[in-house]
Write an enzyme that holds these catalytic residues in place. Structure first.
Site, PDB file in Angstrom:
ATOM      1  N   LYS A  87      -6.322  11.998  -9.132  1.00 43.38           N
ATOM      2  CA  LYS A  87      -5.837  11.000 -10.107  1.00 43.38           C
ATOM      3  C   LYS A  87      -6.398  11.241 -11.501  1.00 43.38           C
ATOM      4  CE  LYS A  87      -8.026   9.095  -7.113  1.00 43.38           C
ATOM      5  NZ  LYS A  87      -8.931   8.536  -6.127  1.00 43.38           N
ATOM      6  N   GLY A 169     -16.784   8.882   3.744  1.00 40.05           N
ATOM      7  CA  GLY A 169     -15.860   9.739   2.977  1.00 40.05           C
ATOM      8  C   GLY A 169     -14.851   8.954   2.163  1.00 40.05           C
ATOM      9  N   GLU A 172     -15.546   8.401  -4.173  1.00 37.63           N
ATOM     10  CA  GLU A 172     -15.393   9.606  -4.985  1.00 37.63           C
ATOM     11  C   GLU A 172     -16.721  10.365  -4.988  1.00 37.63           C
ATOM     12  OE1 GLU A 172     -12.270  10.378  -6.653  1.00 37.63           O
ATOM     13  OE2 GLU A 172     -11.881   8.900  -5.108  1.00 37.63           O
ATOM     14  N   LYS A 187      -5.497   4.728 -11.045  1.00 41.05           N
ATOM     15  CA  LYS A 187      -4.343   4.542 -10.167  1.00 41.05           C
ATOM     16  C   LYS A 187      -3.272   3.699 -10.842  1.00 41.05           C
ATOM     17  CE  LYS A 187      -7.073   5.277  -6.016  1.00 41.05           C
ATOM     18  NZ  LYS A 187      -8.010   4.691  -5.076  1.00 41.05           N
TER      19      LYS A 187
HETATM   20  N1  HSE Z   1     -12.428   6.703  -3.728  1.00 42.09           N
HETATM   21  C1  HSE Z   1     -11.079   6.318  -3.522  1.00 42.09           C
HETATM   22  C2  HSE Z   1     -11.038   4.944  -2.882  1.00 42.09           C
HETATM   23  C3  HSE Z   1     -10.410   7.332  -2.642  1.00 42.09           C
HETATM   24  O1  HSE Z   1     -12.078   4.501  -2.404  1.00 42.09           O
HETATM   25  O2  HSE Z   1      -9.989   4.318  -2.868  1.00 42.09           O
HETATM   26  C4  HSE Z   1      -8.923   7.202  -2.559  1.00 42.09           C
HETATM   27  O3  HSE Z   1      -8.319   7.290  -3.813  1.00 42.09           O
END
Ligand code: HSE
Length: 378
Positions: A87, A169, A172, A187
Site C-alpha cells: 500500500k 504476522g 507491518e 488504505k
Molecule cells: N498490518 C496490516 C494490518 C496488514 O494489520 O491490517 C494488512 O494490510
C-alpha cells in the site's frame, strides 16, 4: 502463467504456496536479498527474472517503497503484469505505475493492499463503474483490531497485545504504521483513488490507538461501549474526505462483532445502498489469497483509471461528538455536554465538532505536554 514473487516474508511464502495449486498459474522464481538464495527457486537478480520470457506476471510482496518501486517499474516496463500488496508503494507511486501499465498493455492490481483477504478494492473497482459511491471505509487494520479486541476481551495491556499481533504476522515490519493509523490511512487513500479517481495525498486527519490505556478500555466496557479504529472516506465536493480515528460503538453496532484480526470494509452506493464485507484483514494466507485473486483477474479489471489524480483531502464538513480523556487543566478547552473528573483526569463527551478541529486541538494539547485520548462517538 508463470508468476515471479518478489519477497519471501509472511505474505511471499503464502503466495508461493498458493501458486503451487492455483489453476492456470505456476510458481516462478522468488526474488530474495543477495546471499539468501538457499534454494533453487530463489534468485537475487530482477534482471534474471525478467530475462525469462515464461514469466508473465510479477507478485510484489516485499513491502517498502524502494527497491519495490524500481522492480515494479522494471516489470511493467518489460510488459509483465504486476500484482502488489504494497500500500505504501501504491499510495506514493500508484498513478505513475498504472500509467506505465496502460502504456504496456498489462494490468497493475493491488487488492491485497487494502483489507487482507477481504475483496474490498476489487468490488469497489467494479461498483465505481456503475454506481456513485457516496462513502466508504470501515475497520481496515487487522493489527489494531486484534489489539483492541484482546485489550477488551482479555483485559491485556497495550504492549502485550502489540507483541502478540507481531508474532502472528499481522503487523507491518514497523508496527508504528499500524498503531499510528498510517496503515489504515494508506488504505483509504487507495480506496478513494479506486472509487473517485482522486488520490488524496495530504490534508488528512490521523489519530491511531497509541494513547489508549487499559483504564480507558475498562471505562468504555463499563458503559457498554467498544472501541475500534475506523477509517473514513467519501465525496467532498471537488475533493474527498479521508481520516482515521478511534470510534466508540454501542453494543448493538455491527462493528462490535468485528473481532481479532478481522476487517469490516464498507461502501455506500447511491443505488446499491450499504455494502459490508467482513473477513481477515491481515495474515499470511488471507493476504496471499487477495494476491492470487488479482492474478486470476489479470486483464479484466482496472483499479487506477486514466482520470485518477492527486488531491488534498477536505475533512471540514465531517462532524462528530467526541469522547475525550484529558488532564483536568485542559478540560475548559472542550465544550462538554457531560463530563466527570477523578484524580485530576477528566472524561467527557463534547458537543458535535468538526474532525479537523478535534484533531488540531489534540495536537496542540500534546505539543504543550498534555495527555489525551479521544474517540468519535459512533
Ligand atoms: N498490518 C496490516 C494490518 C496488514 O494489520 O491490517 C494488512 O494490510
Amino acid at each position: 502463467m508463470k508468476v515471479a514473487v518478489l519477497g519471501f516474508g509472511t505474505v511471499g511464502v503464502g503466495v508461493y504456496e498458493m501458486l503451487k495449486n492455483a489453476p492456470g498459474l505456476e510458481a516462478g522464481p522468488v526474488l530474495v536479498r543477495p546471499g539468501k538464495e538457499d534454494a533453487d527457486f530463489k534468485v537475487s537478480s530482477m534482471e534474471a527474472i525478467l530475462a525469462d520470457p515464461s514469466v508473465g506476471a510479477v507478485a510484489e510482496v516485499m513491502g517498502g517503497i524502494e527497491p519495490a518501486n524500481t522492480y515494479v517499474s522494471m516489470a511493467l516496463g518489460a510488459g509483465r503484469h504486476v500484482v502488489t500488496s504494497n500500500k505504501a508503494l501504491v499510495a506514493a507511486h500508484g498513478i505513475e505505475l498504472a500509467k506505465l501499465a496502460r502504456e504496456k498493455g498489462v494490468s497493475f492490481l493491488f487488492s491485497a493492499a487494502c483489507g487482507g483477504g477481504v475483496p474490498f478494492l476489487h468490488n469497489l473497482a467494479i461498483a465505481a463503474q456503475s454506481d456513485r459511491i457516496l462513502a466508504l471505509g470501515g475497520i481496515l487494520n487487522g493489527t489494531t483490531n486484534f489489539m483492541l479486541d484482546a485489550m477488551q476481551s482479555e483485559g491485556k495491556d497495550y504492549g502485550d497485545v502489540l507483541r502478540q499481533a507481531q508474532a502472528l504476522g499481522y503487523a507491518e515490519a514497523d508496527p508504528t504504521a499500524d498503531v499510528s493509523g498510517l496503515d489504515a490511512l494508506r488504505k483509504i487513500m487507495l480506496a478513494c483513488a479506486v472509487a473517485y479517481d482522486k488520490l488524496p495525498v495530504d490534508g488528512f486527519c490521523l489519530e491511531g490507538i497509541e494513547s489508549i490505556t487499559a483504564g480507558d478500555v475498562a471505562h468504555f466496557q463499563s458503559r457498554g461501549l467498544t472501541c475500534r479504529l475506523v477509517t473514513s472516506g467519501g465525496e467532498a465536493g471537488e475533493s474527498v474526505c479521508a481520516y482515521v480515528e478511534p470510534v466508540l460503538f454501542r453494543a448493538s453496532a455491527p462493528e462490535c462483532s468485528v473481532l481479532k484480526n478481522f476487517n469490516m470494509a464498507k461502501y455506500l452506493g447511491e443505488n446499491a445502498g450499504s455494502i459490508v464485507l467482513m473477513g481477515q484483514g491481515a495474515g499470511r494466507f488471507p493476504t496471499a489469497s487477495a494476491v492470487v485473486r488479482d492474478l486470476c483477474g489479470l486483464g479484466t479489471l482496472e483499479m487506477l483509471r486514466p482520470a485518477c489524480r492527486k488531491v488534498t483531502a477536505d475533512n471540514s464538513a465531517c462532524v462528530h461528538a467526541y469522547y475525550v480523556r484529558t488532564d483536568a487543566a485542559n478540560a475548559a478547552r472542550f465544550s462538554f455536554t457531560e463530563s466527570a473528573c477523578a484524580d485530576s483526569v477528566v472524561r467527557g463527551v463534547t458537543e458535535p465538532m468538526s474532525v479537523p478541529a478535534m484533531h488540531a486541538l489534540a495536537e496542540e494539547i500534546r505539543k504543550e505536554g498534555g495527555a489525551l485520548f479521544f474517540a468519535a462517538m459512533g
